[in-house]
Motif scaffolding. Sequence first.
Motif, PDB file in Angstrom:
ATOM      1  N   ILE A  27     -19.234 -26.729   1.251  1.00  0.00           N
ATOM      2  CA  ILE A  27     -19.853 -25.917   2.307  1.00  0.00           C
ATOM      3  C   ILE A  27     -19.166 -24.547   2.400  1.00  0.00           C
ATOM      4  O   ILE A  27     -19.828 -23.512   2.499  1.00  0.00           O
ATOM      5  N   SER A  28     -17.837 -24.568   2.338  1.00  0.00           N
ATOM      6  CA  SER A  28     -17.074 -23.316   2.464  1.00  0.00           C
ATOM      7  C   SER A  28     -17.415 -22.344   1.340  1.00  0.00           C
ATOM      8  O   SER A  28     -17.733 -21.175   1.586  1.00  0.00           O
ATOM      9  N   PHE A  29     -17.370 -22.817   0.097  1.00  0.00           N
ATOM     10  CA  PHE A  29     -17.618 -21.933  -1.037  1.00  0.00           C
ATOM     11  C   PHE A  29     -19.074 -21.480  -1.111  1.00  0.00           C
ATOM     12  O   PHE A  29     -19.352 -20.338  -1.490  1.00  0.00           O
ATOM     13  N   SER A  30     -19.994 -22.356  -0.733  1.00  0.00           N
ATOM     14  CA  SER A  30     -21.415 -21.974  -0.730  1.00  0.00           C
ATOM     15  C   SER A  30     -21.658 -20.873   0.302  1.00  0.00           C
ATOM     16  O   SER A  30     -22.337 -19.872   0.017  1.00  0.00           O
ATOM     17  N   ALA A  31     -21.093 -21.055   1.503  1.00  0.00           N
ATOM     18  CA  ALA A  31     -21.251 -20.051   2.564  1.00  0.00           C
ATOM     19  C   ALA A  31     -20.575 -18.737   2.178  1.00  0.00           C
ATOM     20  O   ALA A  31     -21.119 -17.647   2.406  1.00  0.00           O
ATOM     21  N   LEU A  32     -19.395 -18.833   1.568  1.00  0.00           N
ATOM     22  CA  LEU A  32     -18.666 -17.625   1.169  1.00  0.00           C
ATOM     23  C   LEU A  32     -19.399 -16.868   0.066  1.00  0.00           C
ATOM     24  O   LEU A  32     -19.370 -15.629   0.023  1.00  0.00           O
ATOM     25  N   ASN A  33     -20.039 -17.598  -0.837  1.00  0.00           N
ATOM     26  CA  ASN A  33     -20.820 -16.945  -1.895  1.00  0.00           C
ATOM     27  C   ASN A  33     -21.990 -16.155  -1.318  1.00  0.00           C
ATOM     28  O   ASN A  33     -22.265 -15.026  -1.738  1.00  0.00           O
ATOM     29  N   ILE A  34     -22.690 -16.762  -0.354  1.00  0.00           N
ATOM     30  CA  ILE A  34     -23.819 -16.078   0.295  1.00  0.00           C
ATOM     31  C   ILE A  34     -23.315 -14.834   1.038  1.00  0.00           C
ATOM     32  O   ILE A  34     -23.894 -13.746   0.939  1.00  0.00           O
ATOM     33  N   LEU A  35     -22.204 -15.005   1.775  1.00  0.00           N
ATOM     34  CA  LEU A  35     -21.625 -13.894   2.527  1.00  0.00           C
ATOM     35  C   LEU A  35     -21.196 -12.764   1.590  1.00  0.00           C
ATOM     36  O   LEU A  35     -21.442 -11.579   1.866  1.00  0.00           O
ATOM     37  N   LEU A  36     -20.577 -13.128   0.458  1.00  0.00           N
ATOM     38  CA  LEU A  36     -20.101 -12.116  -0.486  1.00  0.00           C
ATOM     39  C   LEU A  36     -21.266 -11.393  -1.167  1.00  0.00           C
ATOM     40  O   LEU A  36     -21.195 -10.186  -1.422  1.00  0.00           O
ATOM     41  N   LEU A  37     -22.352 -12.107  -1.440  1.00  0.00           N
ATOM     42  CA  LEU A  37     -23.539 -11.466  -2.021  1.00  0.00           C
ATOM     43  C   LEU A  37     -24.105 -10.402  -1.082  1.00  0.00           C
ATOM     44  O   LEU A  37     -24.467  -9.299  -1.514  1.00  0.00           O
ATOM     45  N   ILE A  38     -24.164 -10.743   0.198  1.00  0.00           N
ATOM     46  CA  ILE A  38     -24.655  -9.770   1.196  1.00  0.00           C
ATOM     47  C   ILE A  38     -23.719  -8.568   1.263  1.00  0.00           C
ATOM     48  O   ILE A  38     -24.149  -7.409   1.311  1.00  0.00           O
ATOM     49  N   PHE A  39     -22.398  -8.855   1.243  1.00  0.00           N
ATOM     50  CA  PHE A  39     -21.415  -7.774   1.318  1.00  0.00           C
ATOM     51  C   PHE A  39     -21.501  -6.856   0.099  1.00  0.00           C
ATOM     52  O   PHE A  39     -21.445  -5.629   0.231  1.00  0.00           O
ATOM     53  N   ILE A  40     -21.641  -7.427  -1.111  1.00  0.00           N
ATOM     54  CA  ILE A  40     -21.745  -6.624  -2.333  1.00  0.00           C
ATOM     55  C   ILE A  40     -22.969  -5.709  -2.272  1.00  0.00           C
ATOM     56  O   ILE A  40     -22.914  -4.539  -2.649  1.00  0.00           O
ATOM     57  N   THR A  41     -24.065  -6.255  -1.768  1.00  0.00           N
ATOM     58  CA  THR A  41     -25.300  -5.470  -1.655  1.00  0.00           C
ATOM     59  C   THR A  41     -25.112  -4.282  -0.715  1.00  0.00           C
ATOM     60  O   THR A  41     -25.429  -3.134  -1.053  1.00  0.00           O
ATOM     61  N   THR A  42     -24.603  -4.549   0.492  1.00  0.00           N
ATOM     62  CA  THR A  42     -24.404  -3.470   1.470  1.00  0.00           C
ATOM     63  C   THR A  42     -23.312  -2.506   1.021  1.00  0.00           C
ATOM     64  O   THR A  42     -23.422  -1.289   1.213  1.00  0.00           O
ATOM     65  N   TYR A  43     -22.278  -3.046   0.402  1.00  0.00           N
ATOM     66  CA  TYR A  43     -21.145  -2.233  -0.063  1.00  0.00           C
ATOM     67  C   TYR A  43     -21.607  -1.221  -1.115  1.00  0.00           C
ATOM     68  O   TYR A  43     -21.276  -0.028  -1.051  1.00  0.00           O
ATOM     69  N   ASN A  44     -22.391  -1.690  -2.089  1.00  0.00           N
ATOM     70  CA  ASN A  44     -22.871  -0.801  -3.145  1.00  0.00           C
ATOM     71  C   ASN A  44     -23.909   0.192  -2.626  1.00  0.00           C
ATOM     72  O   ASN A  44     -23.971   1.338  -3.100  1.00  0.00           O
ATOM     73  N   TYR A  45     -24.701  -0.226  -1.658  1.00  0.00           N
ATOM     74  CA  TYR A  45     -25.670   0.702  -1.069  1.00  0.00           C
ATOM     75  C   TYR A  45     -24.945   1.851  -0.371  1.00  0.00           C
ATOM     76  O   TYR A  45     -25.289   3.024  -0.541  1.00  0.00           O
TER      77      TYR A  45
END
Length: 463
Positions: free
Chosen positions: A232-250
């Motif tokens: 659960i932890s790693f799945s949630a962290l992966n989703i969170l990191l994907l969102i962060f990478i998207t906003t970060y690069n934008y």
Amino acid sequence: MKKHHLIFITVLAVTILFYKEYIALNLGIFGIFLSILTFSQTKPEFRTRTFLILFITSVFSSLAFAWFGDAISFVSVFVSVFLLRFKGTYPKLKPFLYIEILLLNLFTFLGRVFNIEQWYEKSKERNFAKKLIAFILIPVFFIAIFFFIYARVSDHFANIFRDSQLEFQPLTFIVLAIVGFYIGFIFWNFGVERFIFKQNSYLNDDFSGLVKIQKPTFSFLDIDSERISGLISFSALNILLLIFITTYNYEQFFEVSKSADSLSAETHDRVNAVIMSIIMAIFVILFYFKSGFNFDDKAKSIKLSAKVWLALNAILVISASLKNLEYIISYGLTYKRLGVYAFLAMALIGLIFTFIKIQRKKTNAFLFNRMFWVAYGLILVCSYINWGGIITSNNIKRKDFAENYHLVSINYNEQILLDYAEKTKNLEMKSKLKERIESYQKESFLSKILYYETINVEKSKNK
């Protein structure tokens, strides 16, 4: 040679090399001297490949300090020479323990120095050793302290010893002898406590057979619950990191560009956030994969999620690197911008070793053992290369070249700036550079920085 012989040879070397001299070429010579002496005193069976590599890096670090004489070269010499000594004495100890050994010995000197039997090895000479310490070293130590106190409050007292007719400076000699003895004692007679040898077994790269038995990390959780918690932890962290990478690069690549100052602050803040995020990511993985969990056949989905998370963090490092590159292209090189690449490289290497740790089922100590050598390698690279010359050579091609910044804030670029000043007819810069270079070249031999000896000021005068 006996320990006390090596200690007093070190005292002699320090007083000869540093008496009435600045720290420059003499420290490089001292580093090479200690490296060669350590090599000669190391048992042949302890001269392993790692030891030989450390011997070479110690010599080159000493040469780097003789050439540049800067802070990073000093750290490089210090770390290299002590690593060489420790590795040649206790080759099986893990490198992290060398730090602990050094710190313990730095602060236990006063307690250990009076244990004469432990370091003055020849029994028939013990009375002489006791007399040496009682009649010379201890009085000299107190004389040096009170001499300094009196000299601080009385100018006439201090001037007695500053008189140009009195070439010998007793206070300088005494202080150097004490410093030399301190360095020599710690270097040749460092102590290793028993608990350090016990700690060494906990820093192995591989797990023991007993650890491979599946046990929960916490008493209030069974192994199945811990496994689900990790997924659960790693799945949630992966989703969170994907969102962060998207906003970060934008934010980095698509938002309207800002002023240089605000862009600089934002770039450093974001890079710091990326590095901190990656460090925390590695610690989360170390938390879950620290013991028998590495060998759980039912934890394949967790391992896959952790590897995906590592890959996403690597993408984050690449994004930050590209932004830093864009910043360099727009505003030029600086020490800080090069430092960003150094830290990002360290972060990326840490992610790679974390991946290897999961893939090959290694201990957490495996990661720290490897990263110790990576950090040491970074220190060596920083000390061997003239980064100031690289920065100036790159920026001098720019239309917005900041002359005063490179003259004042960037080091070891004098030859490049001299040529630039000659080309642009900047007489003020040329005068300041020549004055600076000549001041270094006028130093006595042991106080010279070799870099400045390669600059031909007379040639520039004739142009």
